[in-house]
Design a protein around this motif. Structure first.
Motif, short mmCIF file in Angstrom:
data_model
loop_
_atom_site.label_atom_id
_atom_site.label_comp_id
_atom_site.label_asym_id
_atom_site.label_seq_id
_atom_site.Cartn_x
_atom_site.Cartn_y
_atom_site.Cartn_z
N GLU A 1 0.83 -1.20 0.00
CA GLU A 1 0.00 0.00 0.00
C GLU A 1 0.87 1.25 0.00
OE1 GLU A 1 -3.70 1.88 2.58
OE2 GLU A 1 -1.99 0.99 3.60
N HIS A 2 1.94 1.23 0.78
CA HIS A 2 2.85 2.38 0.83
C HIS A 2 3.56 2.57 -0.50
CE1 HIS A 2 3.27 2.54 5.51
NE2 HIS A 2 2.03 2.64 5.09
N LEU A 3 3.90 1.46 -1.16
CA LEU A 3 4.53 1.56 -2.48
C LEU A 3 3.60 2.27 -3.46
CD1 LEU A 3 6.71 0.83 -4.57
CD2 LEU A 3 5.55 -1.37 -4.86
N PHE A 4 2.32 1.89 -3.46
CA PHE A 4 1.36 2.56 -4.33
C PHE A 4 1.29 4.05 -4.00
CE2 PHE A 4 -2.96 4.29 -4.68
CZ PHE A 4 -3.12 4.23 -6.06
N THR A 5 1.19 4.36 -2.72
CA THR A 5 1.07 5.76 -2.31
C THR A 5 2.25 6.59 -2.79
OG1 THR A 5 -0.23 5.18 -0.35
CG2 THR A 5 0.90 7.31 -0.32
N GLU A 6 3.47 6.06 -2.63
CA GLU A 6 4.66 6.82 -3.01
C GLU A 6 4.74 7.01 -4.52
OE1 GLU A 6 6.81 8.46 -1.00
OE2 GLU A 6 5.25 7.91 0.45
#
Length: 312
Positions: free
Chosen positions: A158-163
């Motif tokens: 999820e953090h990868l998508f956000t970044e």
């Protein structure tokens, strides 16, 4: 009631670590502790909160269910097993997920950051920045959040998508600013309160303001109310734009907005929006339910402030 640390079994986590791993702010954890009796942290010799791993695991389930639409007060008292049952009830991937969302999920599952970013950038080019910010981007974020809620993605995915999403939108915003022409516009200061860790809603709102020719300054997420007011004075802001996701308790959103209205410059309008279900207008605060409402609202601001000059 809290218990001394000697009574604990297993590893313990600080409140900062719980905030990091669960996505629930420190303020939310403390409010739930007072209001619902959970979490029930232990205490160390300095009277600092420490959370057993079993409570942290339950908090992560609660965050996932809240992101999926559940109300905190309805599920906090449930056992971990009951919460896991609710997670199972969320079922498989819902019908109607777009091909774009399926492609994003596929690239997240492959941990392919480079191709994910390239795919998102291509969507911006093909659809246009406005459509991406108001329709495609929110749908992708919702699909990723739903997959995380169902346990199909890990937090790091999820953090990868956000970044990658942030990087793509920041690049697109820079291109718009580079091609901007001089025109009358409001100065917009964007931010979130300390209870709000989510950045995507704020960034999509900034995108819409930039497309309307506004001069934007973003403070990012989790800024104290007093600091937002101070920044409003420092930047001469015409509009303070605040974003609230479903994870923010409505009472905290409303009280924070009232406090900001009381201490912010009177000339600065306060605009609030997001998925927080209990977000309501109050004196001196406008509430928006859709990103597409920003354009007409900016036009109305210009009509009310026809004497505002173009940027230097």
């Amino acid at each position: 009631m809290t218990t001394r640390v000697e009574a604990a079994d297993g590893p313990l986590m600080s409140i900062a670590a719980v905030q990091r791993d669960s996505g629930l702010s420190k303020d939310t954890l403390r409010v739930w502790e007072r209001r619902y009796g959970f979490p029930a942290p232990l205490r160390d010799e300095h009277d600092e909160r420490l959370y057993p791993s079993s409570q942290v695991a339950k908090l992560i389930l609660l965050r996932r269910l809240i992101d999926a639409g559940h109300r905190p007060g309805k599920i906090v008292d449930l056992s971990a097993e009951e919460l896991a049952g609710l997670m199972r009830d969320l079922g498989r991937e819902p019908q109607g997920v777009s091909p774009e969302a399926r492609e994003v999920l596929k690239r997240l599952e492959a941990y392919d950051a480079e191709r994910l970013r390239g795919f998102l950038a291509g969507l911006v080019v093909r659809s246009g920045l406005r459509a991406f910010a108001t329709e495609i981007g929110p749908a992708l974020a919702e699909a990723v959040g739903a997959a995380w809620s169902r346990g199909e993605l890990e937090i790091h995915q999820e953090h990868l998508f956000t970044e990658q999403f942030i990087a793509v939108l920041r690049s697109a915003i820079s291109a718009v600013l580079g091609a901007a022409t001089s025109r009358a516009h409001p100065r917009v200061l964007l931010g979130t309160f300390p209870q709000e860790p989510h950045a995507l809603g704020l960034l999509m709102a900034e995108t819409m303001f930039v497309l309307e020719g506004c001069a934007c300054v973003s403070l990012g997420v989790q800024t104290p109310v007093s600091e937002i007011a101070a920044a409003a004075r420092a930047h001469g802001a015409d509009i303070l734009a605040l974003s609230f996701s479903a994870i923010v308790p409505a009472s905290q959103a409303q009280s924070g907005l009232a406090e900001l209205r009381a201490i912010a410059p009177k000339r600065a309008e306060i605009w609030a929006g997001g998925a927080c279900a209990g977000l309501r207008p109050q004196p001196g605060v406008l509430v928006f339910r859709s990103l597409s409402d920003i354009g007409p609202a900016v036009a109305a601001w210009r009509s009310r402030n026809s004497g505002a000059g173009a940027p230097a």
